[in-house]
Write an enzyme that holds these catalytic residues in place. Sequence first.
Site, PDB file in Angstrom:
ATOM      1  CD  GLN A 359       8.686  21.387   7.926  1.00  0.00           C
ATOM      2  OE1 GLN A 359       8.040  21.929   8.816  1.00  0.00           O
ATOM      3  NE2 GLN A 359       9.092  22.041   6.862  1.00  0.00           N
ATOM      4  CD  GLU A 458     -14.477  21.631 -17.684  1.00  0.00           C
ATOM      5  OE1 GLU A 458     -15.260  20.684 -17.680  1.00  0.00           O
ATOM      6  OE2 GLU A 458     -14.070  22.177 -18.722  1.00  0.00           O
TER       7      GLU A 458
HETATM    8  C1  LIG Z   1      -6.995  15.084 -23.780  1.00  0.00           C
HETATM    9  C2  LIG Z   1      -7.369  16.442 -24.107  1.00  0.00           C
HETATM   10  C3  LIG Z   1      -7.995  17.086 -22.960  1.00  0.00           C
HETATM   11  C4  LIG Z   1      -8.739  18.287 -23.314  1.00  0.00           C
HETATM   12  C5  LIG Z   1      -9.690  18.754 -22.287  1.00  0.00           C
HETATM   13  C6  LIG Z   1      -9.044  19.234 -21.091  1.00  0.00           C
HETATM   14  C7  LIG Z   1      -9.866  20.140 -20.275  1.00  0.00           C
HETATM   15  C8  LIG Z   1      -9.052  20.864 -19.319  1.00  0.00           C
HETATM   16  C9  LIG Z   1      -9.829  21.610 -18.340  1.00  0.00           C
HETATM   17  C10 LIG Z   1      -9.332  22.926 -18.071  1.00  0.00           C
HETATM   18  C11 LIG Z   1     -10.418  23.890 -18.336  1.00  0.00           C
HETATM   19  C12 LIG Z   1     -10.370  25.015 -17.567  1.00  0.00           C
HETATM   20  C13 LIG Z   1     -11.322  26.065 -18.053  1.00  0.00           C
HETATM   21  C14 LIG Z   1     -12.687  25.798 -17.632  1.00  0.00           C
HETATM   22  C15 LIG Z   1     -13.733  26.269 -18.270  1.00  0.00           C
HETATM   23  C16 LIG Z   1     -15.058  26.030 -17.744  1.00  0.00           C
HETATM   24  O1  LIG Z   1     -15.251  25.773 -16.624  1.00  0.00           O
HETATM   25  S1  LIG Z   1     -16.293  26.146 -18.789  1.00  0.00           S
HETATM   26  C17 LIG Z   1     -17.777  25.532 -18.065  1.00  0.00           C
HETATM   27  C18 LIG Z   1     -18.064  25.710 -16.617  1.00  0.00           C
HETATM   28  N1  LIG Z   1     -19.362  25.217 -16.274  1.00  0.00           N
HETATM   29  C19 LIG Z   1     -19.618  23.960 -15.936  1.00  0.00           C
HETATM   30  O2  LIG Z   1     -18.765  23.116 -15.907  1.00  0.00           O
HETATM   31  C20 LIG Z   1     -21.026  23.647 -15.601  1.00  0.00           C
HETATM   32  C21 LIG Z   1     -21.182  22.813 -14.391  1.00  0.00           C
HETATM   33  N2  LIG Z   1     -22.507  22.307 -14.298  1.00  0.00           N
HETATM   34  C22 LIG Z   1     -22.886  21.120 -14.815  1.00  0.00           C
HETATM   35  O3  LIG Z   1     -22.116  20.407 -15.422  1.00  0.00           O
HETATM   36  C23 LIG Z   1     -24.293  20.677 -14.639  1.00  0.00           C
HETATM   37  O4  LIG Z   1     -25.146  21.742 -14.556  1.00  0.00           O
HETATM   38  C24 LIG Z   1     -24.476  19.784 -13.405  1.00  0.00           C
HETATM   39  C25 LIG Z   1     -24.226  20.527 -12.120  1.00  0.00           C
HETATM   40  C26 LIG Z   1     -23.518  18.632 -13.484  1.00  0.00           C
HETATM   41  C27 LIG Z   1     -25.914  19.204 -13.485  1.00  0.00           C
HETATM   42  O5  LIG Z   1     -26.749  19.764 -12.561  1.00  0.00           O
HETATM   43  P1  LIG Z   1     -28.361  19.681 -12.670  1.00  0.00           P
HETATM   44  O6  LIG Z   1     -28.860  20.778 -13.469  1.00  0.00           O
HETATM   45  O7  LIG Z   1     -28.889  19.529 -11.305  1.00  0.00           O
HETATM   46  O8  LIG Z   1     -28.691  18.398 -13.505  1.00  0.00           O
HETATM   47  P2  LIG Z   1     -28.982  16.922 -13.064  1.00  0.00           P
HETATM   48  O9  LIG Z   1     -30.443  16.746 -12.952  1.00  0.00           O
HETATM   49  O10 LIG Z   1     -28.180  16.572 -11.886  1.00  0.00           O
HETATM   50  O11 LIG Z   1     -28.423  16.175 -14.336  1.00  0.00           O
HETATM   51  C28 LIG Z   1     -29.215  15.599 -15.311  1.00  0.00           C
HETATM   52  C29 LIG Z   1     -28.594  14.302 -15.735  1.00  0.00           C
HETATM   53  O12 LIG Z   1     -27.451  14.593 -16.526  1.00  0.00           O
HETATM   54  C30 LIG Z   1     -26.363  13.859 -16.016  1.00  0.00           C
HETATM   55  N3  LIG Z   1     -25.121  14.554 -16.350  1.00  0.00           N
HETATM   56  C31 LIG Z   1     -24.803  15.806 -16.085  1.00  0.00           C
HETATM   57  N4  LIG Z   1     -23.587  16.075 -16.552  1.00  0.00           N
HETATM   58  C32 LIG Z   1     -23.136  14.972 -17.124  1.00  0.00           C
HETATM   59  C33 LIG Z   1     -21.898  14.619 -17.771  1.00  0.00           C
HETATM   60  N5  LIG Z   1     -20.908  15.481 -17.884  1.00  0.00           N
HETATM   61  N6  LIG Z   1     -21.776  13.377 -18.258  1.00  0.00           N
HETATM   62  C34 LIG Z   1     -22.766  12.451 -18.112  1.00  0.00           C
HETATM   63  N7  LIG Z   1     -23.944  12.736 -17.492  1.00  0.00           N
HETATM   64  C35 LIG Z   1     -24.117  13.968 -17.008  1.00  0.00           C
HETATM   65  C36 LIG Z   1     -26.628  13.771 -14.550  1.00  0.00           C
HETATM   66  O13 LIG Z   1     -25.901  12.768 -13.959  1.00  0.00           O
HETATM   67  C37 LIG Z   1     -28.110  13.500 -14.543  1.00  0.00           C
HETATM   68  O14 LIG Z   1     -28.302  12.132 -14.830  1.00  0.00           O
HETATM   69  P3  LIG Z   1     -29.318  11.256 -13.966  1.00  0.00           P
HETATM   70  O15 LIG Z   1     -28.862  11.303 -12.546  1.00  0.00           O
HETATM   71  O16 LIG Z   1     -29.215   9.892 -14.538  1.00  0.00           O
HETATM   72  O17 LIG Z   1     -30.638  11.862 -14.128  1.00  0.00           O
END
Ligand SMILES: CCCCCCCCCCCCC/C=C/C(=O)SCCNC(=O)CCNC(=O)[C@H](O)C(C)(C)COP(=O)(O)OP(=O)(O)OC[C@H]1O[C@@H](n2cnc3c(N)ncnc32)[C@H](O)[C@@H]1OP(=O)(O)O
Length: 923
Positions: A359, A458
């Site tokens: 446990q 997300e």
């Molecule tokens: C204090 C108050 C707080 C308030 C907020 C609280 C929030 C609480 C959360 C609770 C929420 C619950 C409800 C949830 C709702 C949802 O989920 S809505 C949305 C759901 N969908 C997503 O989240 C989408 C997920 N997908 C992606 O984000 C992207 O498509 C990916 C997978 C990250 C990217 O994939 P890809 O298409 O392959 O692109 P890349 O070529 O890898 O990326 C290009 C470049 O962009 C950079 N990048 C991507 N995202 C970010 C980011 N967020 N910030 C910074 N940079 C980012 C990535 O790194 C790449 O950069 P380089 O490597 O330099 O090229």
Amino acid sequence: MASTLNQKEATDNQNSWDRLLPDFPKGPLCRYRKKASFSWKEMAMFLNGEDIIQFKNRIFSSLENDPLFAHHPGEDLRREKYQELTFLRCKRLFEYDFLNQQELLENPLKIFNMILCLGMYDWSLCIQLLLHSGVFTGPIISASRRFAHIVKQVYNMEIFGCFALTELSHGSNTKGIRTTATFDRSTQEFIINTPDFEAAKFLVGNMGKHATHTVLYAQLYTPDGQCQGLHSFLVQIRDTKTLLPMPGVMVGDVGKKVGQNGLDNGFAMFHNVRIPKENILNIAGDVTAEGKYSSSVKDVKERFSAALGSLSNGRIMITALSTTNLKLALAIAIRFSAARCQFGPTEDEEIPVLEYQTQQWRLLPYLAAAYALDYFSKSLFENFVEFYAGVLTKQRNQRQADLGREIHALSAASKPLASWTAQQAAQECREACGGHGYLAMNRLGDIRNDNDPNCTYEGDNNVLLQQTSNYLISWMNCIRDKVPFESPLGTINILQDYHHILGWKFTAVSVEDCMDSSVPLAAYKWLVCYLLRESYLKLSKEKQAGLSDFEAKNNCQVYYCRSLAIAFIEQTVLQRYHDYTHDPTVPPALQPVLKNLSALYGLWSLSKHLAMLYQGGYASGEQPGRFIQNAILELCYRLKDDAVALADVLAPPDFILNSAIGKASGEPDLCIEMIKISFSSEVNNKPEVPGVFYIRLLRVAEIDLLIRAILQTGACYSLQYSIQFRVEIDIKETTESTAVWMRLSLYHHVASKEVMLSLAVLTLREDLKASTALTQHSPRQELVTKQIHPPQECRFNSRFFSLTFNTPCRQWQCYLQHFEAIKCYLSLHENLLNTNPDAGSKKDIEVLENVQRRAMELVKELKHESCEEWLRELGVFSLGKRRLGDDHSYLKGACSNIGLGIFSQIISYKTRGNSLKIMPGEV
Ligand SMILES: CCCCCCCCCCCCC/C=C/C(=O)SCCNC(=O)CCNC(=O)[C@H](O)C(C)(C)COP(=O)(O)OP(=O)(O)OC[C@H]1O[C@@H](n2cnc3c(N)ncnc32)[C@H](O)[C@@H]1OP(=O)(O)O
């Protein structure tokens, strides 16, 4: 002199701890609390600070004292009702205004803690609020000052928001999103369209029933037919008064989910929906009046990151939400394990299950993980605050960009780590509590189910981990070219020693040597460098073999990039926690236990990578593996006596934890919970057939709990069904409280359903009074007191007392409101005496007549007062506002009272797919 001062300081400290953190009720957990090596209050103060504890206490007590937040017994509210209740609670949170802007600026950790406190209470509510005031509002605030009026409407709840990124066929792949926003030069508008069913926005939280506006992600098309990529727009989807869909919008609820069913997730399709040009959230780019695309960010990739930047915030928050689930599950399972005795060295002696090594091994590493991840999520949030300040002040320097990338890489891996750890822990805790863990009333199932979406929303965990490994691999160029590098938060700085670290070996020579987190930390550093090298080599090899980038990456995930991202984030969490627990400013009394936690978390996490440590040559021979395993078991043993105190630090108050087996006393009020469950499920599922609930109460204290259960059920239901309630009370045990004993014994000889009804109502009134802490003398109190203290001569023989409660609920509520119960008691009692003159001894009859007379006076005195007035006088929330039946007219009152716009016109007939009502003629 110095020692007197120290003593005084210690006393002052103790006093301040006691003031903020009251002692727990006595019970079976005391034996472990006494054995703890540290004071749980000192630990709580050290981890949180006085200000945050006060703040959390304020939130917890506000929820506990507000009937709108009364728990729904049995937790099987119909989904529609649960959604409605969640929405009402969300509105109420705005009334509480727990945090003003000044406080937020002074200590941003307050908002972080506020969110987690709400989540501890109910995740649907927490996520609903976050989506509205964080995920929806965040991009609007970041975009431009021109949306200031919208932000104001958000905080006044005049509009209600959601965040529409996900589509039916595209979730994690945001680039593939197909909703379009085409600029129309002639009208200076964007035209929103859903090209086909698969491009429908889907699973969007708050969209199902309540959202009036959305931050909509769409591919932006300029008039030249060019697609400018993903951009976000502010789009109204429902009328704020009627909640009917806006022209061209088809919107609805997606149906029941695995968890978080208080949240209304929805879908939406758009057909030529026109929005003004100003509604583009110009974070990544904008369109001129002539229809030309303009962006300050030239690079397409950078623009994409800017468009999705707000998601990092969500992932950091999800790391913390998941850690909170971990804490809740652990608090329940550890308290249960310490109180629950089973098996033992002899047949007569059963021992607490926490004493079993298995446990301990199942639970205590997760407890250590809860502490480590808790610290990490807080520190990551603080990093984000720094980054966000830069966003708001439009910083465009290199550091800001690097910080954004680093935070993105960290949060893309910490979300998977925390959500998976919580998921596995919730299941382990569920099983560790046996059948009790499987009962819904103990909440472990809800914790598990409500945590589940943290692995998905997300961004899917496995997809996100690729972001982290991409980031790490991107540093290989600097390593190869021997270019100096560092990151703003320093998390990749170990890679500066990449070549050197790759030569490290496991060096501990005994189990005792491994009892500090520096040992697993060193191993992790090696592991990160090793997996980075292996991933990089594999990727290069695949490319050399002629595979495309896409194929090569695809072939390098399992055992390589994925493991790299996980090892990296575990190492980062451990590094931060190690530094924190080894800081000389940690109070001496807390150092040993904190260091043990850090070592246990490190070793236990590392043990999952043992194969890789051997495979890569970091470890060889039997000893490293054996040492690590033995050290884990030894640490579990050492932490065993501290476990309850450690759980106490993490656990919210009983009301918030809402788990019968997780109670602070360690004494589950199982029979009360059973009543709640049976009561509610009968009410809910078999409205026409009154149910009979038969329980035996064991202690006087439970009577109050029973009353609370009835009251809460009343508060949560529309009270429209019949209830039959039967309670049996052990009189012998109840003699410890004269009031209760007398009150019950009075009716013993004349027990009949109806007479007992009045008893129940009187008891309820007593509870109302108690729950509002009415301590001063008041005429009301006197009346009640007289009523429940019948003359001394009342006696009885039997140990048992029986009460049956059988009345239509609406009527019952009526009784509560207008004291009909007392009148009813009188007439029924008269009937009883008429039809059954032998109902009791002569003395009993005299007693009853006395009570009857007193009750008559009571009714007369109360006649002029409505129940509303009476309740107001007691400071109790108006019953009308608590009702959640088909009659929604209360919504109007509630909304206009607090200045909320959404339902101000909703009073009459049903809208389709939405149980809220609107007034004819308003549409
Ligand atoms: C204090 C108050 C707080 C308030 C907020 C609280 C929030 C609480 C959360 C609770 C929420 C619950 C409800 C949830 C709702 C949802 O989920 S809505 C949305 C759901 N969908 C997503 O989240 C989408 C997920 N997908 C992606 O984000 C992207 O498509 C990916 C997978 C990250 C990217 O994939 P890809 O298409 O392959 O692109 P890349 O070529 O890898 O990326 C290009 C470049 O962009 C950079 N990048 C991507 N995202 C970010 C980011 N967020 N910030 C910074 N940079 C980012 C990535 O790194 C790449 O950069 P380089 O490597 O330099 O090229």
